[in-house]
Design a protein around this motif. Structure first.
Motif, PDB file in Angstrom:
ATOM      1  N   GLY A 137      11.281  18.727  21.600  1.00 42.91           N
ATOM      2  CA  GLY A 137      12.209  17.875  22.274  1.00 42.91           C
ATOM      3  C   GLY A 137      11.880  16.651  21.279  1.00 42.91           C
ATOM      4  N   PRO A 138      12.999  15.859  20.654  1.00 41.72           N
ATOM      5  CA  PRO A 138      12.713  14.844  19.778  1.00 41.72           C
ATOM      6  C   PRO A 138      12.163  13.852  20.376  1.00 41.72           C
ATOM      7  CG  PRO A 138      14.950  14.964  20.509  1.00 41.72           C
ATOM      8  CD  PRO A 138      14.186  16.141  20.868  1.00 41.72           C
ATOM      9  N   ALA A 139      11.159  13.234  19.602  1.00 45.27           N
ATOM     10  CA  ALA A 139      10.419  11.839  19.985  1.00 45.27           C
ATOM     11  C   ALA A 139      11.448  10.778  20.601  1.00 45.27           C
ATOM     12  CB  ALA A 139       9.498  11.396  18.935  1.00 45.27           C
ATOM     13  N   SER A 140      11.202  10.332  21.548  1.00 40.07           N
ATOM     14  CA  SER A 140      11.623   8.895  22.018  1.00 40.07           C
ATOM     15  C   SER A 140      11.257   7.762  21.164  1.00 40.07           C
ATOM     16  CB  SER A 140      11.460   8.593  23.531  1.00 40.07           C
ATOM     17  OG  SER A 140      12.175   9.554  24.361  1.00 40.07           O
ATOM     18  N   ALA A 141       9.742   7.772  20.997  1.00 36.14           N
ATOM     19  CA  ALA A 141       8.988   6.684  20.451  1.00 36.14           C
ATOM     20  C   ALA A 141       7.743   7.305  19.758  1.00 36.14           C
ATOM     21  CB  ALA A 141       9.134   5.665  21.219  1.00 36.14           C
ATOM     22  N   TRP A 142       7.309   6.497  18.835  1.00 34.89           N
ATOM     23  CA  TRP A 142       5.831   6.876  18.805  1.00 34.89           C
ATOM     24  C   TRP A 142       4.895   5.634  19.102  1.00 34.89           C
ATOM     25  CZ3 TRP A 142       4.868  11.440  15.971  1.00 34.89           C
ATOM     26  CH2 TRP A 142       6.132  11.945  15.365  1.00 34.89           C
ATOM     27  N   VAL A 143       4.047   5.816  19.853  1.00 34.17           N
ATOM     28  CA  VAL A 143       3.152   4.750  20.423  1.00 34.17           C
ATOM     29  C   VAL A 143       1.669   4.523  19.445  1.00 34.17           C
ATOM     30  CG1 VAL A 143       1.777   3.878  22.436  1.00 34.17           C
ATOM     31  CG2 VAL A 143       3.994   5.223  22.738  1.00 34.17           C
ATOM     32  N   LEU A 144       1.488   3.388  19.056  1.00 33.75           N
ATOM     33  CA  LEU A 144       0.496   2.828  18.310  1.00 33.75           C
ATOM     34  C   LEU A 144      -0.476   2.120  19.178  1.00 33.75           C
ATOM     35  CD1 LEU A 144       2.616   3.475  16.041  1.00 33.75           C
ATOM     36  CD2 LEU A 144       1.135   2.108  14.526  1.00 33.75           C
ATOM     37  N   LYS A 145      -1.651   3.132  19.394  1.00 32.11           N
ATOM     38  CA  LYS A 145      -2.486   2.440  20.593  1.00 32.11           C
ATOM     39  C   LYS A 145      -3.768   2.239  19.963  1.00 32.11           C
ATOM     40  CE  LYS A 145      -4.966   3.910  24.723  1.00 32.11           C
ATOM     41  NZ  LYS A 145      -4.988   2.351  25.147  1.00 32.11           N
ATOM     42  N   PRO A 146      -4.491   0.754  20.304  1.00 32.49           N
ATOM     43  CA  PRO A 146      -5.935   0.609  19.861  1.00 32.49           C
ATOM     44  C   PRO A 146      -6.625   1.140  20.632  1.00 32.49           C
ATOM     45  CG  PRO A 146      -4.952  -1.414  20.692  1.00 32.49           C
ATOM     46  CD  PRO A 146      -3.652  -0.304  20.642  1.00 32.49           C
ATOM     47  N   VAL A 147      -7.850   1.695  20.367  1.00 33.12           N
ATOM     48  CA  VAL A 147      -8.577   2.188  21.417  1.00 33.12           C
ATOM     49  C   VAL A 147     -10.358   1.844  20.986  1.00 33.12           C
ATOM     50  CG1 VAL A 147      -7.162   4.427  22.058  1.00 33.12           C
ATOM     51  CG2 VAL A 147      -8.889   4.699  20.229  1.00 33.12           C
ATOM     52  N   SER A 148     -11.052   1.764  21.827  1.00 30.04           N
ATOM     53  CA  SER A 148     -12.361   1.477  21.672  1.00 30.04           C
ATOM     54  C   SER A 148     -13.238   2.619  22.314  1.00 30.04           C
ATOM     55  CB  SER A 148     -12.872   0.297  22.352  1.00 30.04           C
ATOM     56  OG  SER A 148     -14.376  -0.090  22.380  1.00 30.04           O
ATOM     57  N   ILE A 149     -14.263   3.227  21.626  1.00 27.28           N
ATOM     58  CA  ILE A 149     -15.103   4.408  21.821  1.00 27.28           C
ATOM     59  C   ILE A 149     -16.300   4.039  21.702  1.00 27.28           C
ATOM     60  CG2 ILE A 149     -15.543   6.877  21.110  1.00 27.28           C
ATOM     61  CD1 ILE A 149     -12.995   6.812  19.359  1.00 27.28           C
ATOM     62  N   TRP A 177       0.772   8.063  18.850  1.00 35.77           N
ATOM     63  CA  TRP A 177       1.050   9.101  19.904  1.00 35.77           C
ATOM     64  C   TRP A 177       2.657   9.547  19.667  1.00 35.77           C
ATOM     65  CZ3 TRP A 177      -2.694  10.137  23.916  1.00 35.77           C
ATOM     66  CH2 TRP A 177      -3.994   9.513  23.847  1.00 35.77           C
ATOM     67  N   PHE A 178       2.727  10.948  19.745  1.00 37.84           N
ATOM     68  CA  PHE A 178       4.168  11.095  20.035  1.00 37.84           C
ATOM     69  C   PHE A 178       4.596  11.083  21.276  1.00 37.84           C
ATOM     70  CE2 PHE A 178       6.954  14.879  21.348  1.00 37.84           C
ATOM     71  CZ  PHE A 178       7.652  14.903  20.391  1.00 37.84           C
ATOM     72  N   ALA A 179       5.766  10.573  21.598  1.00 34.86           N
ATOM     73  CA  ALA A 179       6.060  10.533  23.161  1.00 34.86           C
ATOM     74  C   ALA A 179       7.605  11.041  23.217  1.00 34.86           C
ATOM     75  CB  ALA A 179       5.871   8.943  23.281  1.00 34.86           C
ATOM     76  N   LEU A 187       6.448   4.136  27.767  1.00 41.09           N
ATOM     77  CA  LEU A 187       5.833   5.551  27.258  1.00 41.09           C
ATOM     78  C   LEU A 187       4.374   4.850  26.808  1.00 41.09           C
ATOM     79  CD1 LEU A 187       8.766   6.655  24.854  1.00 41.09           C
ATOM     80  CD2 LEU A 187       7.721   7.365  27.080  1.00 41.09           C
ATOM     81  N   SER A 188       4.101   3.451  26.416  1.00 43.10           N
ATOM     82  CA  SER A 188       2.922   2.994  26.190  1.00 43.10           C
ATOM     83  C   SER A 188       1.850   3.395  27.412  1.00 43.10           C
ATOM     84  CB  SER A 188       3.013   1.360  25.744  1.00 43.10           C
ATOM     85  OG  SER A 188       1.867   0.886  25.371  1.00 43.10           O
ATOM     86  N   GLY A 189       2.375   2.937  28.378  1.00 39.59           N
ATOM     87  CA  GLY A 189       1.537   3.246  29.652  1.00 39.59           C
ATOM     88  C   GLY A 189       1.121   4.594  29.757  1.00 39.59           C
ATOM     89  N   ARG A 190       2.147   5.583  29.417  1.00 37.89           N
ATOM     90  CA  ARG A 190       1.548   6.961  29.366  1.00 37.89           C
ATOM     91  C   ARG A 190       0.678   7.356  28.430  1.00 37.89           C
ATOM     92  NH1 ARG A 190       7.437  10.270  28.967  1.00 37.89           N
ATOM     93  NH2 ARG A 190       5.950  11.824  28.224  1.00 37.89           N
ATOM     94  N   ALA A 191       0.731   6.769  27.193  1.00 39.48           N
ATOM     95  CA  ALA A 191      -0.248   7.066  26.150  1.00 39.48           C
ATOM     96  C   ALA A 191      -1.632   6.409  26.709  1.00 39.48           C
ATOM     97  CB  ALA A 191       0.031   6.447  24.855  1.00 39.48           C
ATOM     98  N   GLU A 192      -1.624   5.362  27.261  1.00 38.18           N
ATOM     99  CA  GLU A 192      -2.948   4.707  27.722  1.00 38.18           C
ATOM    100  C   GLU A 192      -3.345   5.666  28.598  1.00 38.18           C
ATOM    101  OE1 GLU A 192      -5.825   2.150  28.891  1.00 38.18           O
ATOM    102  OE2 GLU A 192      -4.471   2.073  27.040  1.00 38.18           O
TER     103      GLU A 192
END
Length: 372
Positions: free
Chosen positions: A83-95, A126-128, A306-311
């Protein structure tokens, strides 16, 4: 999960030149999916019934010469067949890390906890789509004693630029990229550069960032330049839409209004600002800017979710497949581990979508398309 893993490996692992690399990649992937606890090399090897292969798997990830970029590109293509992406989510993360020897470890401000922590700073892309959200590409920010590495990402801005370049190459047709720039030094200048670059973006900003209302003030002396939250508050007073959230919680109020960047000339196309409220007694809890034209307020609101889904995925499924668990000193090893862990994440996400009845796959091995 086994069927989906087999299909994904059959497509992606053609990027490996040698048969033994394909075998080791499948072992590593299976270990990420099945090992209990932290996904160390020893646990991965034990989980696939080959504890004596731990050193060989360590070499495969940290010292082998296979390239991770073609594998990431193939993963993005594979996900788009579901299914085509609705958006791409660029997410900063701290490990977070307890020691100092893993690549990139240092003291930094965590976007998750809003405090200084010891660990790695990274950005994931993230592919979303409506059915699946999964990471496909990564950058690690290296500073201090790590910054001499010739392959280092030299700063947060370059880190984001690299991922946006991936989006440009892999997104066909182009889909918007969601980006959170709150707390970034020189936030206004960064947003200006990003939005004026021409790529479709949906950018989350701080409510105090100054923007210009597209319509003149009531006095007729030109556009009103003010903090974004104030401009959106004014727009909300004239009109707003509520989105029911269910579960007895308050509705979400949201409004869009045409704006420009402060100091932006009239020759530039207008932007759209979105404000989201969960409590109308306070300023908007979320403020977004986008250069995507003709996007309705509900459609823009759905994109930002979608950003919340990636989070959520980063905090749950990401931890389960070992996205936080690489311990080596090799930058190349970190990239290879994150690539294979992203494949494991995609398998788990696709399996969950299939189990939920979203029909990601049809009969046999043929991948079915879904409309966005």
């Amino acid at each position: 999960m086994e069927d989906i893993a087999t299909q994904l490996c059959a497509v992606l692992f053609t990027e490996f030149r040698r048969y033994d690399q394909r075998i080791q990649a499948r072992q590593y992937l299976d270990g990420l999916l099945s090992a209990e606890g932290r996904k160390s090399i020893a646990n991965i090897a034990s989980a696939v019934g080959a504890p004596r292969d731990a050193q060989r798997l360590h070499h495969f990830v940290s010292s082998s010469r296979w390239e991770w970029t073609p594998l990431r590109r193939a993963l993005a293509r594979f996900l788009q067949t579901t299914g085509p992406a609705s958006a791409w989510v660029l997410k900063p993360v701290s490990i977070r890390k307890t020691g100092e020897h893993s690549v990139g470890v240092g003291r930094h401000f965590s976007p998750d906890t809003r405090q200084l922590v010891n660990g790695q700073q990274a950005y994931g892309m993230w592919f979303a789509s409506p059915s699946v959200t999964a990471p496909v590409s990564w950058r690690l920010r290296l500073t201090g004693r790590w910054s001499d590495d010739a392959a280092a990402d030299t700063g947060r801005y370059d880190t984001v630029t690299g991922l946006l370049d991936d989006v440009r190459r892999w997104s066909d047709p182009p889909r918007p990229a969601l980006l959170d720039v709150r707390g970034v030094p020189e936030e206004e200048g960064l947003v200006t550069r990003r939005l004026e670059a021409g790529f479709p973006l949906v950018v989350r900003i701080g409510g105090r960032m100054r923007i210009a209302a597209e319509h003149p003030t009531s006095g007729g002396h030109g556009p009103c330049v003010a903090p974004a939250q104030r401009i959106l508050d004014r727009a909300l007073r004239s009109r707003h839409t509520r989105s029911p959230t269910g579960g007895g919680r308050p509705d979400t109020a949201f409004v869009t209004t045409p704006v420009r960047l402060a100091g932006q000339g009239p020759g530039r196309g207008p932007l759209t600002a979105l404000g989201v409220w969960h409590d109308l007694r306070h300023p908007p809890s979320q403020v977004w800017l986008t250069n995507v034209p003709a996007l309705s307020a509900p459609a823009l609101l759905n994109l930002t979710r979608l950003s919340g889904r990636a989070e959520q995925g980063w905090r749950t499924l990401g931890e389960a497949v070992g996205l936080r668990d690489f311990e080596g000193r090799s930058l190349e090893g970190w990239h290879r581990h994150m690539t294979l862990a992203s494949c494991a994440y995609a398998i788990s996400a696709l399996t969950a979508a299939d189990a939920a009845g979203q029909s990601v796959y049809g009969s046999g091995s043929k991948v079915c398309g879904l409309s966005a």
